[in-house]
Design a protein around this motif. Structure first.
Motif, PDB file in Angstrom:
ATOM      1  N   ARG A 184     -15.284 -22.168   0.789  1.00 18.62           N
ATOM      2  CA  ARG A 184     -14.528 -21.596   1.917  1.00 18.62           C
ATOM      3  C   ARG A 184     -13.539 -20.543   1.430  1.00 18.62           C
ATOM      4  NH1 ARG A 184     -13.586 -26.999   3.185  1.00 18.62           N
ATOM      5  NH2 ARG A 184     -11.343 -26.619   3.210  1.00 18.62           N
ATOM      6  N   MET A 185     -12.934 -20.775   0.274  1.00 19.64           N
ATOM      7  CA  MET A 185     -11.978 -19.811  -0.269  1.00 19.64           C
ATOM      8  C   MET A 185     -12.667 -18.487  -0.598  1.00 19.64           C
ATOM      9  SD  MET A 185      -9.308 -20.175  -3.451  1.00 19.64           S
ATOM     10  CE  MET A 185      -8.483 -21.560  -2.700  1.00 19.64           C
ATOM     11  N   VAL A 186     -13.841 -18.554  -1.169  1.00 24.02           N
ATOM     12  CA  VAL A 186     -14.590 -17.333  -1.493  1.00 24.02           C
ATOM     13  C   VAL A 186     -14.928 -16.575  -0.214  1.00 24.02           C
ATOM     14  CG1 VAL A 186     -16.804 -16.471  -2.357  1.00 24.02           C
ATOM     15  CG2 VAL A 186     -15.490 -18.085  -3.717  1.00 24.02           C
ATOM     16  N   ARG A 187     -15.384 -17.307   0.812  1.00 22.78           N
ATOM     17  CA  ARG A 187     -15.706 -16.644   2.093  1.00 22.78           C
ATOM     18  C   ARG A 187     -14.469 -15.994   2.700  1.00 22.78           C
ATOM     19  NH1 ARG A 187     -18.785 -21.267   2.807  1.00 22.78           N
ATOM     20  NH2 ARG A 187     -17.299 -22.150   4.285  1.00 22.78           N
ATOM     21  N   GLN A 188     -13.334 -16.708   2.669  1.00 26.67           N
ATOM     22  CA  GLN A 188     -12.083 -16.156   3.215  1.00 26.67           C
ATOM     23  C   GLN A 188     -11.652 -14.924   2.425  1.00 26.67           C
ATOM     24  OE1 GLN A 188     -10.438 -17.104   5.972  1.00 26.67           O
ATOM     25  NE2 GLN A 188      -9.045 -15.413   5.658  1.00 26.67           N
ATOM     26  N   ASN A 189     -11.793 -15.000   1.129  1.00 27.33           N
ATOM     27  CA  ASN A 189     -11.436 -13.877   0.261  1.00 27.33           C
ATOM     28  C   ASN A 189     -12.331 -12.666   0.539  1.00 27.33           C
ATOM     29  OD1 ASN A 189      -9.489 -13.204  -1.561  1.00 27.33           O
ATOM     30  ND2 ASN A 189     -10.618 -13.900  -3.339  1.00 27.33           N
ATOM     31  N   ASP A 190     -13.605 -12.919   0.745  1.00 31.14           N
ATOM     32  CA  ASP A 190     -14.523 -11.822   1.068  1.00 31.14           C
ATOM     33  C   ASP A 190     -14.162 -11.192   2.406  1.00 31.14           C
ATOM     34  OD1 ASP A 190     -15.860 -12.269  -1.299  1.00 31.14           O
ATOM     35  OD2 ASP A 190     -17.537 -13.354  -0.374  1.00 31.14           O
ATOM     36  N   SER A 210     -12.992  -7.349   2.902  1.00 31.15           N
ATOM     37  CA  SER A 210     -13.717  -6.446   3.789  1.00 31.15           C
ATOM     38  C   SER A 210     -12.785  -5.836   4.832  1.00 31.15           C
ATOM     39  CB  SER A 210     -14.898  -7.189   4.400  1.00 31.15           C
ATOM     40  OG  SER A 210     -14.824  -7.307   5.757  1.00 31.15           O
ATOM     41  N   LYS A 211     -11.834  -6.611   5.340  1.00 32.32           N
ATOM     42  CA  LYS A 211     -10.870  -6.061   6.306  1.00 32.32           C
ATOM     43  C   LYS A 211      -9.937  -5.050   5.644  1.00 32.32           C
ATOM     44  CE  LYS A 211     -10.923  -9.879   9.524  1.00 32.32           C
ATOM     45  NZ  LYS A 211     -10.240 -11.059  10.038  1.00 32.32           N
ATOM     46  N   MET A 212      -9.441  -5.392   4.474  1.00 31.11           N
ATOM     47  CA  MET A 212      -8.506  -4.488   3.782  1.00 31.11           C
ATOM     48  C   MET A 212      -9.177  -3.154   3.454  1.00 31.11           C
ATOM     49  SD  MET A 212      -5.539  -5.992   3.353  1.00 31.11           S
ATOM     50  CE  MET A 212      -4.655  -5.600   1.866  1.00 31.11           C
ATOM     51  N   SER A 242     -11.716  -2.111   8.052  1.00 29.55           N
ATOM     52  CA  SER A 242     -11.084  -1.802   9.330  1.00 29.55           C
ATOM     53  C   SER A 242      -9.606  -1.428   9.212  1.00 29.55           C
ATOM     54  CB  SER A 242     -11.264  -2.965  10.306  1.00 29.55           C
ATOM     55  OG  SER A 242     -10.677  -4.142   9.809  1.00 29.55           O
ATOM     56  N   ILE A 243      -8.844  -2.123   8.363  1.00 29.34           N
ATOM     57  CA  ILE A 243      -7.417  -1.797   8.242  1.00 29.34           C
ATOM     58  C   ILE A 243      -7.248  -0.432   7.588  1.00 29.34           C
ATOM     59  CG2 ILE A 243      -5.233  -2.485   7.189  1.00 29.34           C
ATOM     60  CD1 ILE A 243      -6.140  -5.404   7.544  1.00 29.34           C
ATOM     61  N   LYS A 244      -7.987  -0.188   6.503  1.00 30.12           N
ATOM     62  CA  LYS A 244      -7.936   1.115   5.846  1.00 30.12           C
ATOM     63  C   LYS A 244      -8.323   2.217   6.835  1.00 30.12           C
ATOM     64  CE  LYS A 244     -10.273   3.823   2.254  1.00 30.12           C
ATOM     65  NZ  LYS A 244     -10.100   5.044   2.966  1.00 30.12           N
ATOM     66  N   SER A 245      -9.376   1.974   7.586  1.00 36.79           N
ATOM     67  CA  SER A 245      -9.879   2.956   8.554  1.00 36.79           C
ATOM     68  C   SER A 245      -8.837   3.253   9.623  1.00 36.79           C
ATOM     69  CB  SER A 245     -11.158   2.431   9.192  1.00 36.79           C
ATOM     70  OG  SER A 245     -11.593   3.306  10.195  1.00 36.79           O
ATOM     71  N   MET A 246      -8.155   2.219  10.105  1.00 38.56           N
ATOM     72  CA  MET A 246      -7.128   2.410  11.124  1.00 38.56           C
ATOM     73  C   MET A 246      -6.019   3.330  10.605  1.00 38.56           C
ATOM     74  SD  MET A 246      -4.628  -0.411  12.875  1.00 38.56           S
ATOM     75  CE  MET A 246      -3.862  -0.754  11.296  1.00 38.56           C
ATOM     76  N   TYR A 247      -5.530   3.098   9.396  1.00 40.15           N
ATOM     77  CA  TYR A 247      -4.472   3.938   8.839  1.00 40.15           C
ATOM     78  C   TYR A 247      -4.978   5.357   8.562  1.00 40.15           C
ATOM     79  CZ  TYR A 247      -0.995   0.281   8.576  1.00 40.15           C
ATOM     80  OH  TYR A 247      -0.083  -0.676   8.902  1.00 40.15           O
ATOM     81  N   SER A 248      -6.218   5.478   8.160  1.00 40.16           N
ATOM     82  CA  SER A 248      -6.794   6.818   7.941  1.00 40.16           C
ATOM     83  C   SER A 248      -6.868   7.592   9.253  1.00 40.16           C
ATOM     84  CB  SER A 248      -8.197   6.719   7.337  1.00 40.16           C
ATOM     85  OG  SER A 248      -8.126   6.282   6.012  1.00 40.16           O
ATOM     86  N   ALA A 269      -7.047  -0.203  -2.171  1.00 42.07           N
ATOM     87  CA  ALA A 269      -6.918  -0.594  -3.575  1.00 42.07           C
ATOM     88  C   ALA A 269      -6.443  -2.036  -3.763  1.00 42.07           C
ATOM     89  CB  ALA A 269      -5.946   0.356  -4.282  1.00 42.07           C
ATOM     90  N   GLN A 270      -5.767  -2.593  -2.760  1.00 45.92           N
ATOM     91  CA  GLN A 270      -5.145  -3.905  -2.919  1.00 45.92           C
ATOM     92  C   GLN A 270      -6.099  -5.013  -3.342  1.00 45.92           C
ATOM     93  OE1 GLN A 270      -1.894  -4.427  -2.982  1.00 45.92           O
ATOM     94  NE2 GLN A 270      -2.291  -6.541  -3.536  1.00 45.92           N
ATOM     95  N   PRO A 271      -7.283  -5.148  -2.744  1.00 48.67           N
ATOM     96  CA  PRO A 271      -8.165  -6.249  -3.153  1.00 48.67           C
ATOM     97  C   PRO A 271      -8.514  -6.240  -4.647  1.00 48.67           C
ATOM     98  CG  PRO A 271      -8.909  -5.378  -1.065  1.00 48.67           C
ATOM     99  CD  PRO A 271      -7.824  -4.448  -1.574  1.00 48.67           C
ATOM    100  N   ARG A 272      -8.567  -5.089  -5.245  1.00 51.22           N
ATOM    101  CA  ARG A 272      -8.855  -5.045  -6.687  1.00 51.22           C
ATOM    102  C   ARG A 272      -7.714  -5.649  -7.494  1.00 51.22           C
ATOM    103  NH1 ARG A 272     -11.307  -0.549  -4.674  1.00 51.22           N
ATOM    104  NH2 ARG A 272      -9.565   0.873  -4.898  1.00 51.22           N
TER     105      ARG A 272
END
Length: 146
Positions: A26-32, A36-38, A41-47, A91-94
């Motif tokens: 479950r942790m891996v799925r949540q992390n994925d 994916s959001k970071m 969609s979130i990156k796209s919104m700020y762009s 860049a944050q997820p990395r």
């Protein structure tokens, strides 16, 4: 250790291992999902906000209003800030999610060897029981012959 205590420990560790595997999945799925959001969609919104402010600055630059340079500069600067924020989300997820996922996957790999170890341990516990019984039988026979 006592064979019964050892069997109880093996049983409780099997339960722990199964629950931990489920939790890590479950942790891996949540992390994925977070990644994916970071990076999506979130990156796209700020762009998109960055692009809107850039366009606003360009509109003020070409419009008929006098002394709109300050508004133009402010709009373009705001657009750059939103683009910088977008880049940070990308860049944050990395910096955190990917590192954590690697650690979780490594731990999952270690957990995959647990069933084999428990199987070996159960086999050894069984042999100890057999040996103890055999040894007890020999003592009884020795006493009877004495």
């Amino acid at each position: 250790p006592e064979p019964l205590a050892s069997e109880s420990y093996v049983s409780s560790f099997q339960t722990f291992s199964k629950k931990m595997e489920s939790n890590l999945d479950r942790m891996v799925r949540q992390n994925d999902d977070y990644t994916s959001k970071m990076m999506g969609s979130i990156k796209s919104m700020y762009s998109k906000y960055a692009q809107l402010f850039k366009e606003m600055g360009e509109i003020f630059d070409t419009g008929p209003l006098n002394d709109s340079k300050n508004v133009n500069v402010a709009s373009l600067g705001t657009g750059r800030c939103f683009q910088d924020i977008s880049d940070l989300f990308d860049a944050q997820p990395r910096a955190d999610a990917h590192v954590m996922s690697e650690a979780v996957r490594e731990y999952q790999g270690m957990l995959t060897s647990v069933p084999d170890m428990l199987h070996v341990h159960k086999g050894v516990a069984q042999k100890v029981k057999e040996f103890s019984k055999s040894d007890a039988d020999k003592d009884v026979r020795n006493r009877m012959t004495d």
